[in-house]
Design an enzyme around this catalytic site. Structure first.
Site, PDB file in Angstrom:
ATOM      1  N   PRO A  26      17.780  -2.517 -38.500  1.00  0.00           N
ATOM      2  CG  PRO A  26      19.397  -4.096 -37.965  1.00  0.00           C
ATOM      3  CD  PRO A  26      18.923  -2.720 -37.638  1.00  0.00           C
ATOM      4  CD  GLU A  29      28.023  -5.594 -31.235  1.00  0.00           C
ATOM      5  OE1 GLU A  29      27.952  -5.856 -32.457  1.00  0.00           O
ATOM      6  OE2 GLU A  29      28.896  -4.863 -30.737  1.00  0.00           O
ATOM      7  NE  ARG A  47      15.879  13.721 -54.688  1.00  0.00           N
ATOM      8  CZ  ARG A  47      16.637  14.390 -55.555  1.00  0.00           C
ATOM      9  NH1 ARG A  47      17.720  15.011 -55.157  1.00  0.00           N
ATOM     10  NH2 ARG A  47      16.301  14.416 -56.820  1.00  0.00           N
ATOM     11  CG  ASP A  79      13.328  12.961 -58.329  1.00  0.00           C
ATOM     12  OD1 ASP A  79      13.830  13.890 -58.976  1.00  0.00           O
ATOM     13  OD2 ASP A  79      13.608  12.686 -57.171  1.00  0.00           O
TER      14      ASP A  79
HETATM   15  N1  4FN Z   1      22.509  -1.664 -37.925  1.00  0.00           N
HETATM   16  C1  4FN Z   1      21.559  -7.357 -40.239  1.00  0.00           C
HETATM   17  C2  4FN Z   1      21.197  -8.249 -39.226  1.00  0.00           C
HETATM   18  C3  4FN Z   1      21.503  -7.955 -37.919  1.00  0.00           C
HETATM   19  C4  4FN Z   1      22.165  -6.767 -37.598  1.00  0.00           C
HETATM   20  C5  4FN Z   1      22.499  -5.897 -38.601  1.00  0.00           C
HETATM   21  C6  4FN Z   1      23.197  -4.616 -38.294  1.00  0.00           C
HETATM   22  C7  4FN Z   1      23.871  -0.607 -36.214  1.00  0.00           C
HETATM   23  C8  4FN Z   1      23.143  -0.781 -33.856  1.00  0.00           C
HETATM   24  C9  4FN Z   1      21.925  -2.057 -35.581  1.00  0.00           C
HETATM   25  C10 4FN Z   1      21.528  -1.816 -40.523  1.00  0.00           C
HETATM   26  C11 4FN Z   1      20.988  -1.929 -41.802  1.00  0.00           C
HETATM   27  C12 4FN Z   1      20.022  -1.079 -42.233  1.00  0.00           C
HETATM   28  C13 4FN Z   1      19.384   1.100 -39.535  1.00  0.00           C
HETATM   29  C14 4FN Z   1      22.196  -6.183 -39.923  1.00  0.00           C
HETATM   30  C15 4FN Z   1      20.079   0.032 -40.103  1.00  0.00           C
HETATM   31  C16 4FN Z   1      21.078  -0.823 -39.658  1.00  0.00           C
HETATM   32  C17 4FN Z   1      19.569  -0.107 -41.372  1.00  0.00           C
HETATM   33  C18 4FN Z   1      21.625  -0.724 -38.285  1.00  0.00           C
HETATM   34  C19 4FN Z   1      24.308  -0.610 -34.768  1.00  0.00           C
HETATM   35  C20 4FN Z   1      22.383  -2.047 -34.189  1.00  0.00           C
HETATM   36  C21 4FN Z   1      23.056  -1.831 -36.576  1.00  0.00           C
HETATM   37  C22 4FN Z   1      20.266  -6.658 -42.214  1.00  0.00           C
HETATM   38  C23 4FN Z   1      22.462  -7.678 -42.513  1.00  0.00           C
HETATM   39  C24 4FN Z   1      20.558  -9.047 -41.788  1.00  0.00           C
HETATM   40  C25 4FN Z   1      23.987  -3.046 -36.588  1.00  0.00           C
HETATM   41  C26 4FN Z   1      21.220  -7.688 -41.683  1.00  0.00           C
HETATM   42  N2  4FN Z   1      18.614   0.834 -41.559  1.00  0.00           N
HETATM   43  N3  4FN Z   1      23.319  -4.252 -37.005  1.00  0.00           N
HETATM   44  O1  4FN Z   1      23.598  -3.910 -39.221  1.00  0.00           O
HETATM   45  O2  4FN Z   1      21.265   0.150 -37.535  1.00  0.00           O
HETATM   46  O3  4FN Z   1      18.522   1.535 -40.471  1.00  0.00           O
END
Ligand code: 4FN
Length: 425
Positions: A89, A116, A153, A168
């Site tokens: 994220p 986490e 794609r 696209d």
């Molecule tokens: N997510 C936010 C803030 C803090 C944590 C998260 C969250 C999966 C391992 C990361 C999430 C979103 C888009 C990977 C979200 C992505 C992930 C992604 C992701 C478990 C830690 C986690 C954005 C809501 C403020 C969990 C927001 N693109 N933590 O989702 O991996 O690639």
């Protein structure tokens, strides 16, 4: 062809998406290669532990660095110059531009987080972080699939010959135009007539306009990107001042007199806004002569020496008998009939907002001729044969009697002015 190596605790999550449709065929055709490395295979303990409690306390677990980094290193040793990407994220937003960039890579390693999060020190073993959007997810696996799909794609051959990535949505940064298939009428809703017309030029225009308008309304952020320096109006734009046919105050069709001031001011506006030509349309021979005299005075006479800049502007001015003569002249110059644009002070059906014409000028390279009426305005006949009727120019009052040269300046600035009226951030 980029090969993907996915570092994940759940390789099974990828089975179904990769076994269907486009991605399935891409793999069968050897246009897409996806391999997996499971960090659990790089643990030494009996329980094959990949997570641990966070230092400093708190709820949940953190991915241990040793198995994850061992998995990354194992993936890398079989690959030449792979790009290692952590889905996170915190990453840069994964948009079409990133997909295009990754499509040019040979090898991509996608690292999926779980729990986490991953131990911060793992970041030293990745080249970049990408995020698919702002929402809480359970892991990086679905984002990794998003990246694989979007990149695949763009690999030549993956979409087959029938579909090309250029067609696209997003290839031009715009949303897709509305699509219809049979039947022609579904539950009382008809397919737009233009799509059945068989007029492919008209269909192309309708779609381009629909795309631009949809993008502007629904995704002003995307639209703003397309309106960059490269999105300057491409159209060849002309303006004509009609002295006939126009209405008088009793709605009789009349011919109005040519005025020195209109010719000067509109010519200068035309020059300022980069128009290709300004037509003074009058069937009255004496008024044609007068118009030519006004123009010639500034072009070649005493006025030319007196005022060089005015000479520049008047060079755009031409005199014709009729509107049709102006149209023929433009067709001769550009090889295409101009699309006629009128403004009407009267409200009515099918009035286009200025923004919609502004879009058209960006998309459509055909010539446009803006018609200005003198007297009490353009006749219904002229309105009826025009392609675009612009909404009236209105002030916040019950009085609406702009001079034709004021209206000209306002129209040109709305369509072609480069000053933003928005506050700079
Ligand atoms: N997510 C936010 C803030 C803090 C944590 C998260 C969250 C999966 C391992 C990361 C999430 C979103 C888009 C990977 C979200 C992505 C992930 C992604 C992701 C478990 C830690 C986690 C954005 C809501 C403020 C969990 C927001 N693109 N933590 O989702 O991996 O690639």
């Amino acid at each position: 062809m980029p090969g993907f190596t996915v570092i994940t605790l759940f390789p099974g999550m990828f089975d179904s998406p990769l076994a269907h449709s486009i991605l399935k065929r891409a793999r069968e055709k050897k246009l897409l290669d996806v391999r997996f490395v499971d960090p659990r295979d790089f643990t030494g303990d009996k329980h094959r532990t990949v997570d641990d409690t966070p230092y400093g306390g708190g709820q949940g677990m953190v991915m241990k660095p040793e198995p994850l980094v061992a998995a990354i290193e194992s993936a890398k040793k079989n690959l030449k110059q792979p790009r290692v990407i952590l889905l996170s994220p915190r990453g840069k937003l994964f948009e079409q531009a990133e997909a295009a960039r990754l499509a040019r890579e040979e090898e991509i390693v996608l690292v999926c987080g779980r729990y986490e999060g991953v131990d911060e020190r793992v970041k030293a073993f990745v080249d970049e972080e990408l995020s698919v959007g702002d929402y809480t997810l359970s892991g990086g696996e679905l984002p990794a699939l998003v990246v694989i799909d979007a990149v695949a794609r763009l690999v030549p051959g993956v979409l087959g010959n029938a579909q090309s990535p250029e067609e696209d949505s997003f290839s031009d940064g715009l949303l897709e135009f509305p699509q219809y298939t049979r039947p022609e009428e579904f539950r009382g809703m008809r397919v737009p007539e233009v799509l059945i017309s068989g007029d492919h030029e008209k269909i192309r225009r309708w779609r381009a306009e629909a795309s631009a308008n949809l993008t502007r309304e629904r995704r002003p952020d995307l639209f703003a990107k397309t309106q960059s320096a490269t999105a300057k109006p491409r159209a060849k734009i002309y303006i004509a001042l009609l002295h006939h046919p126009v209405y008088d105050k009793n709605r009789e069709i009349v011919t109005t007199a040519v005025t020195n001031m209109d010719i000067h001011d509109i010519a200068r506006a035309a020059r300022t806004y980069g128009l290709k030509g300004f037509y003074v349309v009058t069937p009255v021979k004496a008024l044609q002569k007068l118009s030519l005299k006004i123009i010639a005075h500034w072009e070649t006479g005493y006025g030319a020496e007196y005022n060089e800049t005015r000479k520049d502007a008047l060079a755009l001015a031409r005199v014709t008998d009729t509107l049709d003569d102006a149209i023929i002249d433009i067709e001769r110059e550009t090889g295409e009939k101009p699309r006629l644009v009128v403004t009407s002070a009267r409200k009515g059906e099918g009035r286009s907002p200025f923004t919609s014409l502004k879009n058209m000028l960006v998309i459509d390279p055909s010539p446009f001729l803006i018609l200005l009426g003198t007297g009490w305005g353009l006749t219904e006949e002229v309105l009826a044969r025009s392609d675009i009727i612009l909404e009236p120019i209105e002030g916040d009052s019950d009085y609406n009697h702009l001079s034709v040269r004021s209206a000209a300046a306002i129209i040109l600035d709305r369509l072609l002015g480069t000053n933003s009226i928005k506050e700079k951030p």
